[in-house]
Structures are given as structure tokens and as C-alpha cells.
Design a protein around this motif. Structure first.
Motif, PDB file in Angstrom:
ATOM      1  N   TYR A  66       1.622   4.388   7.609  1.00 37.25           N
ATOM      2  CA  TYR A  66       2.680   4.628   6.622  1.00 37.25           C
ATOM      3  C   TYR A  66       4.048   4.351   7.225  1.00 37.25           C
ATOM      4  O   TYR A  66       4.305   4.658   8.391  1.00 37.25           O
ATOM      5  CB  TYR A  66       2.635   6.080   6.131  1.00 37.25           C
ATOM      6  N   SER A  67       4.919   3.798   6.401  1.00 37.11           N
ATOM      7  CA  SER A  67       6.301   3.574   6.808  1.00 37.11           C
ATOM      8  C   SER A  67       7.085   4.884   6.720  1.00 37.11           C
ATOM      9  O   SER A  67       6.642   5.854   6.086  1.00 37.11           O
ATOM     10  CB  SER A  67       6.952   2.530   5.907  1.00 37.11           C
ATOM     11  N   GLU A  98       7.657   5.689   3.085  1.00 39.26           N
ATOM     12  CA  GLU A  98       6.493   6.271   2.409  1.00 39.26           C
ATOM     13  C   GLU A  98       6.330   7.744   2.771  1.00 39.26           C
ATOM     14  O   GLU A  98       6.056   8.580   1.890  1.00 39.26           O
ATOM     15  CB  GLU A  98       5.231   5.486   2.779  1.00 39.26           C
ATOM     16  N   SER A 109       8.903   9.746   0.934  1.00 40.70           N
ATOM     17  CA  SER A 109       8.578   9.842  -0.493  1.00 40.70           C
ATOM     18  C   SER A 109       7.521  10.897  -0.748  1.00 40.70           C
ATOM     19  O   SER A 109       7.616  11.677  -1.708  1.00 40.70           O
ATOM     20  CB  SER A 109       8.099   8.483  -1.013  1.00 40.70           C
ATOM     21  N   PRO A 152      -0.676   7.079  -5.232  1.00 37.66           N
ATOM     22  CA  PRO A 152      -0.482   5.652  -4.942  1.00 37.66           C
ATOM     23  C   PRO A 152       0.230   5.395  -3.615  1.00 37.66           C
ATOM     24  O   PRO A 152       0.081   4.311  -3.040  1.00 37.66           O
ATOM     25  CB  PRO A 152       0.339   5.147  -6.133  1.00 37.66           C
ATOM     26  N   ILE A 153       0.990   6.372  -3.143  1.00 41.89           N
ATOM     27  CA  ILE A 153       1.651   6.217  -1.841  1.00 41.89           C
ATOM     28  C   ILE A 153       0.630   6.412  -0.726  1.00 41.89           C
ATOM     29  O   ILE A 153       0.576   5.630   0.231  1.00 41.89           O
ATOM     30  CB  ILE A 153       2.813   7.223  -1.681  1.00 41.89           C
ATOM     31  N   ASN A 177      -2.256   3.490   0.078  1.00 39.71           N
ATOM     32  CA  ASN A 177      -1.622   2.175   0.170  1.00 39.71           C
ATOM     33  C   ASN A 177      -2.644   1.156   0.676  1.00 39.71           C
ATOM     34  O   ASN A 177      -3.794   1.495   0.974  1.00 39.71           O
ATOM     35  CB  ASN A 177      -0.362   2.238   1.046  1.00 39.71           C
ATOM     36  N   GLU A 178      -2.258  -0.097   0.782  1.00 41.40           N
ATOM     37  CA  GLU A 178      -3.212  -1.139   1.185  1.00 41.40           C
ATOM     38  C   GLU A 178      -3.713  -0.909   2.602  1.00 41.40           C
ATOM     39  O   GLU A 178      -4.873  -1.202   2.911  1.00 41.40           O
ATOM     40  CB  GLU A 178      -2.578  -2.527   1.044  1.00 41.40           C
ATOM     41  N   ASN A 179      -2.856  -0.391   3.486  1.00 41.47           N
ATOM     42  CA  ASN A 179      -3.298  -0.110   4.856  1.00 41.47           C
ATOM     43  C   ASN A 179      -4.475   0.851   4.863  1.00 41.47           C
ATOM     44  O   ASN A 179      -5.484   0.616   5.545  1.00 41.47           O
ATOM     45  CB  ASN A 179      -2.153   0.484   5.678  1.00 41.47           C
ATOM     46  N   LYS A 187      -6.474   1.794   2.282  1.00 40.96           N
ATOM     47  CA  LYS A 187      -7.637   1.300   1.537  1.00 40.96           C
ATOM     48  C   LYS A 187      -8.419   0.261   2.349  1.00 40.96           C
ATOM     49  O   LYS A 187      -9.659   0.240   2.317  1.00 40.96           O
ATOM     50  CB  LYS A 187      -7.205   0.734   0.184  1.00 40.96           C
TER      51      LYS A 187
END
Length: 236
Positions: A19-20, A23, A26, A62-63, A66-68, A70
């Protein structure tokens, strides 16, 4: 040995930079602005916890997924796993909360039903928990999302590698001199994959630093028709 092989053999794996900073902020913003009056919120001097956090605060889903994350789930365990439990833990700076070595031996279900090999029923905050057959526990994978840097000084998990392969552990009869303990230090924005049968503990905080973690359990196991996972959600 790659990370997937390490996880399978040792029962845990640590992966940073999922996560950034944006993110993480948030996620924390949504948690801090949630309505804490519900029964699923628990707050004391040593612990702030939110049960069923993905249901209570759906905006964070959804945060989190994330694609990472999943991509890692697909790599480590497959495409057909779904969410069965979610909890937020905030171990405050002054926490003296200590958790002894244990395994996670219960699942959350929607009701209490007498079923063979489903034992030790409890009910907390209108949610039933039960110890299921070991095949179900072996199937579960836990993801711990670290919203703060976590190390030995602020309650990082300590684990006994490979202990997940020894079925139900009896800690009172364990020869601790023969076991190797590992501290699972994870950077802010990193995650830990863990098998619930892995022996794990958590120490008291000594450095006045927070330890905020989101704990999510995944499974692809169908329960008997009489009961359902109380928090079952498909990963979108």
C-alpha cells in the motif's frame, strides 16, 4: 525458495510495499470518521477494535483489495477464495496488552446449530463463533495489513515457524526450548500472510508507538447447509 513456498512450509510470509502512503491515510481516515456507537466497536485503554470492519466501513474494501493484494492472493492461494472474517485492531501507544502463544481455532458463523465436530460455541457482540473440524481451519488464510510499522517494541507478532503443520497444539506441554521464535516485523503498508494454526503471540508495547492492523481471513470452504459464514463476501 520463493515467497509462496516459504509460506507453505513455514505458515507465514511477510511482504512490504503493498500500500502507498496515500492508501494507508485513506483507510485510516475512513476508520477515524466511522460511527463508533455500534456493538461491533470495542474501545478501552489497551485496545480499540472493530469487528466485521469490512461490513461496518465498506468504503475501505476497494482500497484494501488493490491490485497488489489481489495479485498476491491469486499467487499464494488461488482465485476462488472469499472473505470470512475481518477485524481492525488498534494497540495504543501505552498498551500493556499481552497475548500469549495460541492458535486461532474458531470461525464466525450466522447461528448456533448442533453439528458433529463443531465445538466450543461462543457469542460475542451478536456474532457466533465455533471451533470447526481441522480441515476447515487448515483451509483458512489470514492477511494482516499493517497500518503502522511494527517491530518487537510495539507488539509485532511472534510466531513459531512450521507449527501450523502440527494440528492442534497444546502449549502447556510444548517443549519451548526446541522451538524457534521469529518476530514478524512489518513496515507500514506491508502485509503478513499467516495460517491460523500457526502458533503466535503478541508482546506489550514498550516504545510508545501505535500498532494498527486490519486482520482479514479468507477461505473457499463450503460449510454444512445448516450454517453460513457470518461475514462471507466475494473479493471484487
Amino acid at each position: 525458495m520463493n515467497q509462496k513456498e516459504f509460506f507453505s512450509e513455514n505458515g507465514f510470509a511477510l511482504i512490504d510495499n503493498i500500500y502507498s502512503e496515500e492508501e494507508i491515510n485513506s483507510i485510516l481516515h475512513e476508520i477515524e470518521n466511522a460511527d463508533s456507537q455500534n456493538d461491533t466497536f470495542r474501545k478501552s485503554s489497551d485496545l480499540f477494535a472493530i469487528r466485521q470492519i469490512l461490513k461496518e466501513i465498506p468504503e475501505i474494501s476497494p482500497i484494501i483489495f488493490n491490485e497488489n493484494l489481489k495479485n498476491l492472493i491469486r499467487e499464494f492461494i488461488g482465485n476462488d477464495f472469499f472473505i470470512v472474517k475481518s477485524i481492525y485492531f488498534d494497540k495504543p501507544e501505552t498498551s500493556n496488552w499481552y497475548v500469549a502463544y495460541h492458535q486461532d481455532l474458531t470461525i464466525s458463523v450466522d447461528k448456533k446449530v448442533e453439528l458433529e465436530n463443531f465445538n466450543f460455541w461462543t457469542k460475542k457482540q451478536n456474532q457466533f463463533a465455533v471451533q470447526p473440524p481441522i480441515e476447515i481451519l487448515k483451509n483458512i488464510v489470514t492477511i494482516r495489513i499493517h497500518l503502522d510499522e511494527t517491530n518487537e517494541e510495539n507488539g509485532a507478532l511472534k510466531v513459531i515457524p512450521k507449527s501450523h503443520s502440527k494440528k492442534i497444539y497444546r502449549t502447556k506441554t510444548t517443549d519451548w526450548s526446541a522451538e524457534k521464535e521469529v518476530s514478524c516485523n512489518v513496515l507500514r503498508g506491508g502485509i503478513m500472510f499467516m495460517k491460523p494454526l500457526l502458533l503466535h503471540s503478541s508482546s506489550r508495547t514498550t516504545n510508545n508507538q501505535k500498532r494498527r492492523v486490519i486482520h482479514i481471513e479468507l477461505s473457499n470452504f463450503d460449510l454444512p447447509n445448516e450454517i453460513n459464514w457470518s461475514e462471507k463476501q466475494i473479493i471484487n
